[in-house]
Design a protein around this motif. Structure first.
Motif, PDB file in Angstrom:
ATOM      1  N   SER A   1       0.845  -1.187   0.000  1.00 49.88           N
ATOM      2  CA  SER A   1       0.000   0.000   0.000  1.00 49.88           C
ATOM      3  C   SER A   1       0.880   1.236   0.000  1.00 49.88           C
ATOM      4  O   SER A   1       0.428   2.339  -0.243  1.00 49.88           O
ATOM      5  CB  SER A   1      -0.923   0.008   1.220  1.00 49.88           C
ATOM      6  OG  SER A   1      -0.153   0.020   2.401  1.00 49.88           O
TER       7      SER A   1
ATOM      8  N   LYS B   1      -7.683   5.112   7.034  1.00 48.08           N
ATOM      9  CA  LYS B   1      -7.605   3.913   7.859  1.00 48.08           C
ATOM     10  C   LYS B   1      -7.706   4.284   9.334  1.00 48.08           C
ATOM     11  O   LYS B   1      -8.422   3.643  10.100  1.00 48.08           O
ATOM     12  CB  LYS B   1      -6.317   3.159   7.569  1.00 48.08           C
ATOM     13  CG  LYS B   1      -6.210   1.863   8.323  1.00 48.08           C
ATOM     14  CD  LYS B   1      -4.919   1.141   7.985  1.00 48.08           C
ATOM     15  CE  LYS B   1      -4.687   0.086   9.035  1.00 48.08           C
ATOM     16  NZ  LYS B   1      -3.389   0.101   9.608  1.00 48.08           N
TER      17      LYS B   1
ATOM     18  N   GLU C   1      -5.965  -2.467   3.236  1.00 50.28           N
ATOM     19  CA  GLU C   1      -4.779  -2.691   4.063  1.00 50.28           C
ATOM     20  C   GLU C   1      -4.771  -4.114   4.620  1.00 50.28           C
ATOM     21  O   GLU C   1      -3.726  -4.772   4.675  1.00 50.28           O
ATOM     22  CB  GLU C   1      -4.737  -1.674   5.207  1.00 50.28           C
ATOM     23  CG  GLU C   1      -3.442  -1.669   5.970  1.00 50.28           C
ATOM     24  CD  GLU C   1      -2.274  -1.066   5.196  1.00 50.28           C
ATOM     25  OE1 GLU C   1      -1.128  -1.345   5.586  1.00 50.28           O
ATOM     26  OE2 GLU C   1      -2.489  -0.321   4.218  1.00 50.28           O
TER      27      GLU C   1
END
Length: 106
Positions: free
Chosen positions: A16, A31, A42
């Motif tokens: 990522s 996130k 993720e």
């Protein structure tokens, strides 16, 4: 509030962190804010690419708990196949089938 910063549903399983610097920071913030799509992506990278099993499962679980359909499916399969939590995994998969358009195509 976070928006979907990903151009397509494909996931880069390498990292990522391969995102542009600005995009990475937005993704990280999403996130941290509990954005289900960011958690799902993720979790997929952690579990399948980086072999960070516990972190990956936790992110997939958090995304599934927020109603993310794909995360619910993957997390359900993981629970059944690797965690030996059949009832919990089956419930997630049943919920995915009952709450999605998948049933309409079968």
């Amino acid at each position: 509030m976070c928006c979907n910063i990903y151009p397509s549903p494909e996931i880069n399983f390498r990292s990522s962190h391969g995102l542009k610097r600005e995009t990475y920071h937005v993704s990280k913030r999403c996130k941290e804010c509990g954005n289900a799509e960011a958690l799902y992506r993720e979790g997929m990278v952690d579990y399948f690419s980086h072999m960070r099993i516990e972190t990956g499962i936790e992110n997939l679980k958090r995304a599934a708990n927020k109603g993310h359909v794909e995360a619910s499916y993957v997390y359900g399969i993981i629970l059944i196949c690797t965690e030996r939590k059949f009832a919990q995994g089956r419930k997630l998969l049943d919920d995915v089938l009952s709450n999605s358009d998948i049933n309409k195509t079968w």
